[in-house]
Design a protein around this motif. Sequence first.
Motif, PDB file in Angstrom:
ATOM      1  N   ALA A   8       2.150  22.694   0.300  1.00  0.00           N
ATOM      2  CA  ALA A   8       2.081  24.073   0.582  1.00  0.00           C
ATOM      3  C   ALA A   8       3.314  24.746   1.401  1.00  0.00           C
ATOM      4  CB  ALA A   8       0.633  24.438   1.439  1.00  0.00           C
ATOM      5  N   CYS A   9       3.634  23.609   2.594  1.00  0.00           N
ATOM      6  CA  CYS A   9       4.672  24.067   3.444  1.00  0.00           C
ATOM      7  C   CYS A   9       6.065  24.181   2.874  1.00  0.00           C
ATOM      8  CB  CYS A   9       4.673  23.321   4.701  1.00  0.00           C
ATOM      9  SG  CYS A   9       3.180  23.247   5.799  1.00  0.00           S
ATOM     10  N   ILE A  22       5.974  27.557   0.689  1.00  0.00           N
ATOM     11  CA  ILE A  22       6.161  28.507   1.462  1.00  0.00           C
ATOM     12  C   ILE A  22       7.553  28.801   2.231  1.00  0.00           C
ATOM     13  CG2 ILE A  22       5.100  29.787   3.556  1.00  0.00           C
ATOM     14  CD1 ILE A  22       2.421  28.675   3.144  1.00  0.00           C
ATOM     15  N   GLN A  52       7.680  35.246   3.803  1.00  0.00           N
ATOM     16  CA  GLN A  52       6.642  34.251   4.143  1.00  0.00           C
ATOM     17  C   GLN A  52       5.321  35.037   4.314  1.00  0.00           C
ATOM     18  OE1 GLN A  52       7.180  31.029   6.816  1.00  0.00           O
ATOM     19  NE2 GLN A  52       9.196  30.470   5.544  1.00  0.00           N
ATOM     20  N   VAL A  89       1.351  33.480  -0.732  1.00  0.00           N
ATOM     21  CA  VAL A  89       0.691  32.498  -0.079  1.00  0.00           C
ATOM     22  C   VAL A  89      -0.618  32.054  -0.622  1.00  0.00           C
ATOM     23  CG1 VAL A  89      -0.359  31.901   2.144  1.00  0.00           C
ATOM     24  CG2 VAL A  89       1.966  33.131   2.239  1.00  0.00           C
ATOM     25  N   ILE A  95      -1.575  28.414  -1.978  1.00  0.00           N
ATOM     26  CA  ILE A  95      -2.583  27.661  -1.564  1.00  0.00           C
ATOM     27  C   ILE A  95      -3.417  26.971  -2.712  1.00  0.00           C
ATOM     28  CG2 ILE A  95      -5.070  27.993  -0.416  1.00  0.00           C
ATOM     29  CD1 ILE A  95      -3.696  29.774   1.361  1.00  0.00           C
ATOM     30  N   SER A 125       4.436  31.735   8.442  1.00  0.00           N
ATOM     31  CA  SER A 125       3.810  32.601   7.674  1.00  0.00           C
ATOM     32  C   SER A 125       2.323  33.192   8.283  1.00  0.00           C
ATOM     33  CB  SER A 125       3.415  31.915   6.098  1.00  0.00           C
ATOM     34  OG  SER A 125       2.271  32.639   5.638  1.00  0.00           O
ATOM     35  N   TYR A 153      -0.642  32.397   5.935  1.00  0.00           N
ATOM     36  CA  TYR A 153      -1.065  30.750   5.886  1.00  0.00           C
ATOM     37  C   TYR A 153      -1.705  30.549   7.340  1.00  0.00           C
ATOM     38  CZ  TYR A 153      -0.381  26.116   4.964  1.00  0.00           C
ATOM     39  OH  TYR A 153      -0.524  24.676   4.611  1.00  0.00           O
ATOM     40  N   MET A 160      -5.590  30.893   8.019  1.00  0.00           N
ATOM     41  CA  MET A 160      -6.534  29.988   7.674  1.00  0.00           C
ATOM     42  C   MET A 160      -6.948  29.079   8.737  1.00  0.00           C
ATOM     43  SD  MET A 160      -5.371  27.961   4.130  1.00  0.00           S
ATOM     44  CE  MET A 160      -6.590  27.261   4.013  1.00  0.00           C
ATOM     45  N   LEU A 172      -4.646  21.859   4.198  1.00  0.00           N
ATOM     46  CA  LEU A 172      -3.907  23.060   4.411  1.00  0.00           C
ATOM     47  C   LEU A 172      -4.389  23.841   5.659  1.00  0.00           C
ATOM     48  CD1 LEU A 172      -4.406  24.622   0.842  1.00  0.00           C
ATOM     49  CD2 LEU A 172      -2.420  24.019   1.797  1.00  0.00           C
ATOM     50  N   ALA A 188      -1.821  24.388   8.726  1.00  0.00           N
ATOM     51  CA  ALA A 188      -1.641  25.735   9.135  1.00  0.00           C
ATOM     52  C   ALA A 188      -1.904  26.030  10.533  1.00  0.00           C
ATOM     53  CB  ALA A 188      -2.745  26.702   8.236  1.00  0.00           C
ATOM     54  N   LYS A 214       1.261  25.016  12.096  1.00  0.00           N
ATOM     55  CA  LYS A 214       2.207  25.810  11.411  1.00  0.00           C
ATOM     56  C   LYS A 214       3.506  24.776  10.958  1.00  0.00           C
ATOM     57  CE  LYS A 214       1.806  30.397  13.586  1.00  0.00           C
ATOM     58  NZ  LYS A 214       0.901  29.876  15.076  1.00  0.00           N
TER      59      LYS A 214
END
Lengths: 340, 341
Positions: free
Chosen positions: A83-84, A87, A93, A99, A103, A156, A159, A162, A234, A238, A241
């Motif tokens: 994911a990172c 992104i 972002q 996003v 995910i 993001s 993101y 979450m 995730l 998140a 970050k």
Amino acid sequence: MTSILKNRLFWPSAILVALLVVNMFTSNQFVTVRDGHLFGTLIDILRGSAPLVLVALGMTLVIATGGIDLSVGSVMAISGATACLLISDLGNQNDVGAVLLIILVAIAVSALMGLWNGALVAVIGIQPIIATLILMVAGRGIAQLITDGQIINVQSRPYATMATGFFLALPVAFLIATAAVVLITLLTRRTALGLLLESVGGSPTASRLAGIGARRITIMVYVVSGAFAGLAGLIYSANIKSADSIAAGNLIELDAILAVVIGGTALIGGRFSIAGTVIGAILIQTLSVTVVAVGVPSKATLLFKAVVVVALCLSQSPTFRQKVFGRFKSRPAVRAEVPA
Amino acid sequence: MTTVDITPETGKKPESPLNPRRRVYRPNAKYIPILATLALLVIMYSSAVANYENFGQPSVVVNLFRDNAVLLVVAVGMTFVILTGGIDLSVGAVISMTTTLTATLLQGGWPPLVVLVLVLVLGSLLGAGQGAVIHYFKVEPFIATLAGLFLARGIALFINQDSIPIRDGMWKAISEYRIPLADGVVTKPIAIIALVTVLIAAAVLAWTRFGRNVYAIGGNADSALLMGLPVGRTRIAVYTISGFCAALGGVLFSINSTSGWALQGSGLELDAIAACVIGGVLLTGGSGYVLGTLLGVLVTGLIQTIIIFQGDLNSAWTRIIVGVLLFAFIVMQRLVTRKVK
């Protein structure tokens, strides 16, 4: 009264409530409202326990079929890294649609990892602990390759929501975990799926002879476990970050198995309790928070954990109860059981 | 041997022609995983020698034992546990507890020999406790040793979270001592200790009654009990051995790095299990050899050495290659065991 005491969820719940009461007195803010949403230690616990609840939920289903999934921590790392990476390549972002798509991709990748585990267990017939050990060892290497050994930072906002966002005054991470719990509870307790799971856990051969697609069900639980681990990964990434392929989900498989066992699910399979798992997972998180809140240095957390694990596991072992508490019962009562 | 004489007398003569053939076939199938690991080791080594300059020097092989001494000792203890069909997750944590305790006590001026004996006894006691809980209270080995992991690492973190240097004379002397093997080839005492551990363990498993009991319990614990074997004593003993080996591994760690750290040895339990599996020890118990575990450790060590020689591969590849090897060996084991049945 005795029926409540005998309930397998009684002791875990009692300990959880006791810990929460301790928190109520020690923390300055247990639950308050700030900036239009709930705030305080209780909310922190709920938010912080979301990844563990998700992982433990998948683990419960796997253990119900008599298996075990050691790879969840590595899957968390892979999912966060995927994911990172995606992104950080985005032009904008903060694009919510993009996003969300990322995910979904990360969860799909995690589900694929689960499929691999499931295929090894159900098709090739490898012992679950070993089959998932492969991905546990290799998975962190894969995550390191994805991030190229670096820690990828992302900026993001959607993101981060979450993990740190709030919706309807409640933390989003908690809501995601709750949704997963409700979904699984409905699927396993309002349809025949739960029964089939327990049947496969009881005896895969017998259930196959009874016309149950044991192989398909086994593969399915590993896919679900992988997907939930991915979701947990995730939330974890998140929250900080960034994607940290070494620390993400480190040793979470053990905490998750512990949560399942505290919740009264036997590791041999054939029976499971989702409510028990949720209580177990929140209990573990609360314990860590409480130990710090009470003023004990955080380095003693593991010692407390060990004591709780030993106490709970022994209290749930029928042999232990019989050997230790059996002595306090009157002799004739014990003797009367022998002829029967 | 006696069973061969007795079987015909029980009146099952039609089946007797099958027996000799099976007897010849079975040992071969048992050795296949270990021979495959050996073949792999040879192929890896010879192709590395062909590809990299200086790989053929004897010091590369000698250093393999030095660098993997801790893992080797721990994996030997793990082999005993796995042979009985159990698992010990606490070994990595016992290592961290041992190194931290050793460093702290030595800093406090305790006599080194007392410290050595104390930590070894402590590790064994923790193992014995786990074994007792597993046997008497029927707690799953996975959970009981998981609690042991939390306990041991908790103790380590509680004692000290930082790295503690060891300045004790004896520890330093052992750490700096070099044993000359040949011209320009030296090794450390820890490698010798690890090798001696392997040899003792192999002898115990092959030639003692205790060793046979370990295999019998791994084959089928209920049958072993009905045969009158001391299941409880043996099971507690294997966890004690594993705890002792882990503590010994911790001592070797503290000698090698002349320091103690609570995070040392984390994840080592899984490396040890992986080494056992690569070496052909069946996780269901009852089948496998310590020499296989030795080969398993050497395979993972050799992968690391090759990656260091290659230079441009990062450590992530070690994990992935070990994972791929694990996969290959498990599938092979699966095929072999299926054939035997």
